[in-house]
Write an enzyme that holds these catalytic residues in place. Structure first.
Site, PDB file in Angstrom:
ATOM      1  N   ASN A   1      -1.830  -4.143   8.517  1.00 53.01           N
ATOM      2  CA  ASN A   1      -2.753  -5.299   8.536  1.00 53.01           C
ATOM      3  C   ASN A   1      -3.427  -5.220   7.040  1.00 53.01           C
ATOM      4  O   ASN A   1      -2.455  -4.863   6.259  1.00 53.01           O
ATOM      5  CB  ASN A   1      -3.829  -4.868   9.466  1.00 53.01           C
ATOM      6  CG  ASN A   1      -4.455  -6.161   9.960  1.00 53.01           C
ATOM      7  OD1 ASN A   1      -4.813  -6.945   9.379  1.00 53.01           O
ATOM      8  ND2 ASN A   1      -4.498  -6.040  11.354  1.00 53.01           N
TER       9      ASN A   1
ATOM     10  N   ARG B   1       0.854  -1.262  -0.183  1.00 53.41           N
ATOM     11  CA  ARG B   1       0.111  -0.030  -0.060  1.00 53.41           C
ATOM     12  C   ARG B   1       0.927   1.361  -0.034  1.00 53.41           C
ATOM     13  O   ARG B   1       0.715   2.104  -0.531  1.00 53.41           O
ATOM     14  CB  ARG B   1      -1.005   0.063   1.404  1.00 53.41           C
ATOM     15  CG  ARG B   1      -2.025   1.225   1.461  1.00 53.41           C
ATOM     16  CD  ARG B   1      -2.918   1.289   0.316  1.00 53.41           C
ATOM     17  NE  ARG B   1      -3.537   0.100   0.012  1.00 53.41           N
ATOM     18  CZ  ARG B   1      -4.393   0.105  -0.706  1.00 53.41           C
ATOM     19  NH1 ARG B   1      -4.933   1.334  -1.741  1.00 53.41           N
ATOM     20  NH2 ARG B   1      -5.234  -1.122  -0.997  1.00 53.41           N
TER      21      ARG B   1
ATOM     22  N   HIS C   1      -5.206  -4.174   4.722  1.00 46.83           N
ATOM     23  CA  HIS C   1      -5.290  -2.845   3.744  1.00 46.83           C
ATOM     24  C   HIS C   1      -3.725  -2.457   3.369  1.00 46.83           C
ATOM     25  O   HIS C   1      -3.365  -2.143   2.340  1.00 46.83           O
ATOM     26  CB  HIS C   1      -5.812  -1.696   4.173  1.00 46.83           C
ATOM     27  CG  HIS C   1      -6.411  -0.622   3.286  1.00 46.83           C
ATOM     28  ND1 HIS C   1      -5.547   0.373   3.284  1.00 46.83           N
ATOM     29  CD2 HIS C   1      -7.076  -0.674   2.184  1.00 46.83           C
ATOM     30  CE1 HIS C   1      -6.017   1.247   1.976  1.00 46.83           C
ATOM     31  NE2 HIS C   1      -7.109   0.623   1.534  1.00 46.83           N
ATOM     32  N   CYS C   2      -2.898  -2.417   4.479  1.00 48.29           N
ATOM     33  CA  CYS C   2      -1.494  -2.176   4.274  1.00 48.29           C
ATOM     34  C   CYS C   2      -0.692  -2.964   3.193  1.00 48.29           C
ATOM     35  O   CYS C   2       0.372  -2.601   2.791  1.00 48.29           O
ATOM     36  CB  CYS C   2      -1.003  -2.223   5.473  1.00 48.29           C
ATOM     37  SG  CYS C   2      -1.710  -1.194   6.912  1.00 48.29           S
ATOM     38  N   LEU C   3      -1.347  -4.237   3.227  1.00 45.47           N
ATOM     39  CA  LEU C   3      -0.604  -5.111   2.425  1.00 45.47           C
ATOM     40  C   LEU C   3      -0.776  -5.160   0.843  1.00 45.47           C
ATOM     41  O   LEU C   3      -0.344  -5.935   0.065  1.00 45.47           O
ATOM     42  CB  LEU C   3      -0.527  -6.660   2.873  1.00 45.47           C
ATOM     43  CG  LEU C   3       0.037  -6.606   4.320  1.00 45.47           C
ATOM     44  CD1 LEU C   3      -0.459  -8.103   4.930  1.00 45.47           C
ATOM     45  CD2 LEU C   3       1.466  -6.673   4.297  1.00 45.47           C
TER      46      LEU C   3
END
Length: 357
Positions: free
Chosen positions: A347, A94, A349-351
């Site tokens: 988490n 992200r 979304h960050c990935l």
């Protein structure tokens, strides 16, 4: 020098259709415990769900390739997952991958400068040159034209778009001393508008307490539709409650409908077993026993096949899933037990980073 806004490009909403998602296989020993062995099956679970509705481009190192091929053999064979061999410093796609924009059927990328969430001021590790090069690498692999926003520092997790000209971010992150200290808030807003094709920027004051990204918006607030946001929420007194109240006031003043999503009731913290699994390099932030993590259900990912939601074995897991099903009535809500992910500092979304269709 041209910009996306001048050329008619804009950042679509995440809930709009995707052509693919970019992810990066986990490996960094200072982020992922025990050689990433506990986290990799969780990554694979997420990738398998995404690949049901869109292609996944998965960046892997030479040393990590074997484990990815074993856990994702079927998806690689049927072509729903394509491996890109390259070396990165960590796996937060992200923040490292390009931000993708559209104009009609054409897609282009934006290459921001990346400095590990704060550079010399409060960055999380001391060397990030390979992460900083990933956006250009990805655009090259995809054969897409890109805009260089450098030297402007930005991570993808610090912005959300409704696809209709409105972007939300947080003052806590974008005005932090380690990002763009020589720019005013007005200058930063101008850059967001120029490089995201936006007409309006909504500045939330805060992110989640203890978020080591300096308060990324994707952990506190996200769009459910053009006029509706999902806001991380607590009814309890204290610092996080104060932050939630102030964020809600800004969103109300902006004319947006708010869906309140609770945080996990019980804090997620580091155990001694977790700490024993890390191997740090010089200059890397080290973890502490019982240190709380910024666990949030808002860090979900809306892909074509589902809304993938982090859960923590908490009393509020079911409540959060029910609220999100109401917010996305046409989507399947898929929970993923995400404790191994939050240990790494982020988490679901960050990935992930979506490529619009």
């Amino acid at each position: 020098m041209t910009t996306p806004r001048r050329d008619g490009f804009y950042m679509p909403a995440e809930f709009a259709a995707h052509s693919a998602t970019i992810m990066i296989w986990c490996e960094r020993p200072g982020s992922w415990t025990y050689g990433a062995a506990p986290a990799r099956p969780v990554f694979a679970e997420i990738i398998k769900t995404i690949s049901l509705g869109e292609k996944v481009y998965l960046a892997v190192s030479a040393s990590g390739r074997d484990s990815a091929e074993k856990l994702l053999a079927q998806q690689i064979t049927n072509g729903s997952v394509e491996l890109w061999e390259t070396q990165t410093d960590d796996c937060w796609a992200r923040d490292m991958a390009p931000t993708f924009l559209k104009r009609g059927n054409e897609v282009r990328g934006v290459d921001w400068e990346f400095n590990a969430w704060g550079g010399a001021v409060d960055g999380l590790y001391s060397h990030w040159d390979r992460d900083d090069k990933f956006a250009a690498f990805a655009c090259g692999k995809l054969g897409l034209k890109s805009y260089s926003a450098r030297p402007f520092v930005l991570e993808g997790g610090s912005v959300h778009s409704n696809g209709k000209g409105t972007v939300i971010t947080t003052e806590e992150c974008l005005l932090s001393a380690g990002r763009n200290p020589l720019l005013t808030k007005l200058q930063i807003e101008k850059n967001l508008k120029e490089y995201l094709g936006a007409e309006r920027v909504i500045w939330l004051p805060y992110g989640v307490c203890g978020d080591e990204t300096n308060g990324h918006v994707d952990n506190i607030c996200a769009f459910a539709d053009e006029n509706t946001v999902i806001l991380g929420w607590t009814e309890e007194d204290g610092e996080q409650g104060r932050r939630c109240d102030q964020n809600a006031k800004v969103l109300e003043d902006a004319g947006l409908k708010i869906i309140k999503l609770p945080f996990p009731e019980k804090p997620v913290t580091f155990t001694q077993r977790d700490l024993d699994g890390f191997t740090y390099e010089k200059g890397e932030i080290e973890r502490n026993l019982n240190e709380p993590l910024a666990a949030s259900y808002v860090n979900f990912y809306v892909c074509n096949a589902a809304v993938i939601v982090p859960v923590f074995g908490d009393k509020n897991d079911g409540k959060a899933l029910k609220i999100l099903q109401g917010a996305f009535p046409s989507k399947k809500i898929v929970p993923v037990f995400a404790r191994e992910l939050i240990l790494g500092g982020g988490n679901i979304h960050c990935l992930t980073q979506q490529i619009p269709r």
